[in-house]
Design a protein around this motif. Structure first.
Motif, mmCIF file in Angstrom:
data_model
loop_
_atom_site.group_PDB
_atom_site.id
_atom_site.type_symbol
_atom_site.label_atom_id
_atom_site.label_comp_id
_atom_site.label_asym_id
_atom_site.label_seq_id
_atom_site.Cartn_x
_atom_site.Cartn_y
_atom_site.Cartn_z
ATOM 1 N N ASP A 310 -8.792 -4.058 -3.904
ATOM 2 C CA ASP A 310 -8.936 -4.146 -2.452
ATOM 3 C C ASP A 310 -7.602 -3.856 -1.770
ATOM 4 O O ASP A 310 -7.528 -3.166 -0.763
ATOM 5 N N THR A 313 -6.939 -0.118 -1.998
ATOM 6 C CA THR A 313 -7.774 0.645 -1.070
ATOM 7 C C THR A 313 -7.172 0.646 0.322
ATOM 8 O O THR A 313 -6.963 1.691 0.935
ATOM 9 N N VAL A 317 -5.314 4.033 1.825
ATOM 10 C CA VAL A 317 -5.988 4.649 2.979
ATOM 11 C C VAL A 317 -5.025 4.700 4.150
ATOM 12 O O VAL A 317 -4.930 5.701 4.866
ATOM 13 N N HIS A 322 -5.035 10.215 -0.465
ATOM 14 C CA HIS A 322 -6.430 10.205 -0.897
ATOM 15 C C HIS A 322 -6.585 10.495 -2.385
ATOM 16 O O HIS A 322 -7.456 9.924 -3.048
ATOM 17 N N LEU A 329 -9.526 3.971 -7.447
ATOM 18 C CA LEU A 329 -10.901 3.490 -7.297
ATOM 19 C C LEU A 329 -11.705 3.725 -8.566
ATOM 20 O O LEU A 329 -12.543 2.901 -8.957
ATOM 21 N N HIS A 341 -18.193 -1.807 -1.252
ATOM 22 C CA HIS A 341 -17.051 -1.257 -0.523
ATOM 23 C C HIS A 341 -16.214 -0.349 -1.409
ATOM 24 O O HIS A 341 -15.597 0.597 -0.927
ATOM 25 N N THR A 344 -18.247 3.076 -1.520
ATOM 26 C CA THR A 344 -18.166 3.828 -0.258
ATOM 27 C C THR A 344 -16.751 4.342 -0.023
ATOM 28 O O THR A 344 -16.566 5.464 0.460
ATOM 29 N N GLN A 345 -15.748 3.532 -0.376
ATOM 30 C CA GLN A 345 -14.373 4.001 -0.198
ATOM 31 C C GLN A 345 -14.073 5.171 -1.129
ATOM 32 O O GLN A 345 -13.336 6.100 -0.766
ATOM 33 N N LEU A 348 -15.565 8.228 0.504
ATOM 34 C CA LEU A 348 -14.765 8.654 1.646
ATOM 35 C C LEU A 348 -13.449 9.301 1.198
ATOM 36 O O LEU A 348 -12.961 10.236 1.826
ATOM 37 N N ALA A 349 -12.879 8.789 0.103
ATOM 38 C CA ALA A 349 -11.660 9.394 -0.425
ATOM 39 C C ALA A 349 -11.934 10.806 -0.935
ATOM 40 O O ALA A 349 -11.132 11.719 -0.742
ATOM 41 N N THR A 379 -22.841 4.068 6.541
ATOM 42 C CA THR A 379 -21.664 4.878 6.183
ATOM 43 C C THR A 379 -22.107 6.183 5.530
ATOM 44 O O THR A 379 -21.578 7.262 5.831
#
Length: 775
Positions: A310, A313, A317, A322, A329, A341, A344-345, A348-349, A379
């Motif tokens: 966490d 991340t 970010v 990225h 991740l 989370h 999804t992260q 997004l990365a 998301t």
């Protein structure tokens, strides 16, 4: 006989003084008391309370000494003694005075007495509707947390009592967020006390959680703030949360102080936190990853690695690293696959790293693994309708949230994404009846989002854009005006209002709105383009050329290292704009190479100095500006100058359809129909459904009397864009030449009706305003 003045209730006095007290306007407070005392009696205890409050406030602002605090404490003791038992007003004043007295004792380092006083004050019930009262309760709760922590550190309380300090810090955060939402804060700078309290809580709270051995609670501590629905406030605290999480890990690894700092005027000592330099945060993240890599994987150790990831991340970010984030991740998923989370992260990365197809696959996995998590679904839906280019998936995923989470705080967001999904699908639909049905669905859900959350300007703004695109101009105008009551300076709304006025042919009013918007955001290239087209519409050629030069100068000031050959000549010209075209004459003599038809890969021989492998966003923007300048010169009949401009645009962005179409129009104006036809077909090869390219090719076919082919292209253009008045007009010309008078008349009527409501720019341009931050 002298009549006695009626005593004014204390609660009423506090209500009327709430704003001056909260904003620390002591002169206004004193003036109010003087005026009120002439009409009514002011309780003696209330005046002493105000005097003590002023002294305390001045001390924290650096204007008083500790000796003054002793005097303030005596006044508060006097207030508490004067309060009559059984009187509600006196009881409330006693509560506030007791809490304030506890804070003074804290500053005077009497932690045990401070804790007792504040806890006694907080036990009493009182009115919490006023901001100043909330502020006193907030400071009292913070004082409880700080006193408990200090007493535990001095071994005057049991170590287990440290959890009470953690509870108080969490309560402080809850009260802070509640105050900001109640006051509709646009920035923490408007609430300095709340900002200071949040800062202290985010610095001390997670460390207390680590000391009691609850790493998971320490991480959740920051998430409570980050999940608050206040974008403007989150910008102020995001980095603080990142640093706080970094301090959690550093404490966990080394359990030593990294640097000493004063937390606030109320708190002194050390904190386990790196400085706010990005390099420092990144160093902690690197240490975290190395530590986790050597961590023995077992059931009992799963929680702590998740806390570390966490931290990774948020930090990575924030630093926009990225690629490194993706690696971390992927490592984090070795420990658990049950954290939405993380998934999804990760997606997004991938998106930020340009791996859109892989991101879509990960979002598919997110939705399948966490079908009951509305945030994950939305998301994924937001990605699908945007960079994922899958509006059908956006409709599917957001519809699940709408159907299953009625009354959820994310319902408005779900309705909004569902409306966007339907709207984008309608733009892709070629069958008229299906397109209209998708339009209706999209508008219905966008209206639902705007009704559920009427204070979110994003929902009402998007609804206004869609209403305008469907040519419901009156409704769109009403909606955008409602949006401007929420935020009068919203440049997107001002731009949209200007375009609606151009559709109503109210060019003078539109120019005023556009000028006002440019004052708010002078670096918005979309607004500058609108201003240029407004000047052209009213035949203000000099004004249009001046705006063109302003756009080029702005570009040059922002991207000085990427300047082109021609732009430097134009910007260096300090003479009047009547000399603008003379700087272009050298370029007009360049020999033109007729372009070949573009291949499937977009390759072409249509270049000036060899093809470029890729086009930067800044060069693409400059190319668009040159195309606009070319349009201005075409309007005044300066074809050679327009040719120089489009050649420069083509040098910068050789395979952009808009550049090819602009070049083709210049060739057509130069009576070179063969070259213009090839340019139009090149653009069409790159975008097979481009309505402008279809219309221009149909127009050329009409001029060459190839009516059957002209009809084919123009019919296709009207099918793709039913609001294209130029396509309808030329289709009428084709039918007229073929002898189909009734069909021609229908086309002419449609073209005239559409032209009466056509804006100078497409309404959708306001959704992607051309400002430097978006490049």
């Amino acid at each position: 006989m002298v009549s006695r003045k009626k005593t004014k209730p204390i609660q009423q006095l506090l209500d009327e003084l709430d704003k001056p007290l909260y904003e620390r306007r002591w002169e206004d407070v004193k003036q109010y008391v003087r005026k009120a005392s002439k009409k009514v009696a002011i309780p003696e205890g209330f005046q002493s309370f105000l005097e003590a409050l002023e002294v305390t406030d001045c001390y924290f602002a650096g204007g008083k000494s500790k000796d003054d605090l002793n005097e303030a404490r005596d006044k508060l003791d006097q207030v508490i003694g004067l309060c009559q038992p059984g009187d509600p007003g006196d009881a409330f004043l006693r509560q506030l005075a007791t809490i304030l007295r506890g804070q003074l004792l804290w500053v005077l380092e009497d932690y045990k007495g401070a804790l007792y006083a504040v806890q006694e004050g907080l036990r009493c019930s009182g009115d919490t509707t006023q901001l100043h009262t909330c502020k006193v309760l907030l400071e009292g709760t913070l004082c409880t947390a700080l006193c408990t922590e200090a007493l535990c550190g001095a071994h005057q309380l049991k170590a287990g009592d440290l959890t009470h300090s953690l509870d108080a810090y969490e309560e402080c955060l809850r009260l802070s967020v509640d105050m900001l939402q109640r006051g509709q804060a646009q920035s923490l700078s408007h609430h300095p006390t709340v900002a200071k309290v949040m800062k202290v809580c985010l610095e001390r709270g997670p460390l207390v959680a680590m000391r009691v051995g609850d790493a998971s609670r320490a991480v959740r501590f920051c998430r409570k703030v980050l999940q608050a629905k206040m974008e403007s406030v989150l910008k102020d605290v995001r980095h603080l949360c990142t640093v706080s999480l970094a301090s959690i890990f550093l404490f966990h690894v080394s359990n030593r102080s990294y640097s000493a700092a004063e937390v606030s005027s109320l708190v002194s000592g050390t904190r386990h936190v790196p400085s706010c330099l990005p390099e420092e945060s990144l160093l902690v993240c690197t240490l975290a990853k190395a530590y986790v890599d050597t961590w023995a994987v077992s059931v009992n150790s799963l929680l702590s690695p998740m806390v570390v990831f966490d931290l990774l991340t948020l930090s990575l970010v924030d630093l926009k690293l990225h690629a490194t984030l993706m690696e971390c991740l992927e490592d984090g998923m070795r420990f658990t696959t049950a954290s939405p989370h993380l998934w999804t992260q990760f997606a997004l990365a991938l998106t930020s790293n340009g791996q859109v197809k892989q991101a879509l696959a990960v979002f598919h996995e997110c939705v399948s693994q966490f079908p009951d998590d509305p945030l994950t679904l939305l998301t994924a839906a937001n990605f699908a309708v945007g960079k994922g280019e899958r509006p059908d998936l956006c409709v599917e995923w957001s519809n699940k949230v709408v159907e299953r989470f009625k009354g959820h705080f994310l319902e408005a967001r779900a309705q909004f994404l569902l409306g966007r999904g339907y709207w984008v699908l309608s733009e892709q639909e070629t069958v008229s009846q299906k397109r209209q049905e998708l339009h209706r669905r999209g508008l219905r859900h966008l209206q639902a989002a705007a009704e559920i959350d009427s204070k979110d300007i994003g929902y009402s703004f998007h609804l206004a854009v869609c209403l305008a695109e469907s040519r419901q101009l009156h409704s769109a105008k009403m909606e955008v005006q409602r949006s401007l009551t929420i935020n009068p300076g919203h440049t997107g709304c001002l731009h949209l209002l200007a375009l609606i006025l151009t559709a109503e042919k109210a060019y003078l009013e539109a120019t005023k709105i556009c000028d006002h918007a440019l004052q708010k955001q002078p670096d918005n290239f979309g607004l500058l383009d609108c201003k240029i087209r407004l000047d052209m519409a009213v035949d203000n050629t000099s004004g249009a050329l001046a705006s063109c030069k302003a756009a080029l100068a702005l570009w040059r000031s922002l991207y000085s290292e990427e300047g082109s050959r021609l732009i430097d000549q134009v910007i260096q010209d300090n003479q009047s704009m009547s000399e603008f075209d003379t700087k272009l004459q050298d370029y007009a003599n360049l020999e033109m190479v007729d372009p070949d038809l573009a291949s499937d890969t977009g390759s072409s021989q249509f270049t000036m100095s060899g093809p470029r492998a890729s086009v930067s966003a800044s060069n693409a923007l400059q190319a668009r500006i040159w195309c606009t300048v070319a349009d201005v010169f075409l309007k005044v009949g300066k074809t050679s100058d327009a040719l120089s401009c489009v050649r420069e645009a083509q040098f910068l962005a050789p395979h952009f359809p808009s550049v090819l179409l602009s070049y083709g129009r210049v060739m057509q104006a130069s009576d070179n129909e063969k070259a213009s036809g090839e340019l139009y077909r090149s653009a069409l090869a790159l975008q097979p459904t481009n309505p402008i390219a279809l219309t221009l090719i149909g127009q050329l076919m009409y001029h060459s009397k190839r009516y059957d082919q002209a009809e084919k292209y123009l019919q296709e253009a009207t099918a793709v864009d039913q609001l294209n008045h130029e396509a309808w007009y030329w289709l009428g010309e084709v039918f007229s030449s073929q002898g189909h008078k009734e069909l021609a008349a229908n086309c002419y009527r449609t073209a005239l009706d559409l032209e009466l409501t056509a804006p100078l720019q497409p309404f959708s341009v306001v959704l992607s305003s051309l400002v430097p931050s978006s490049l």
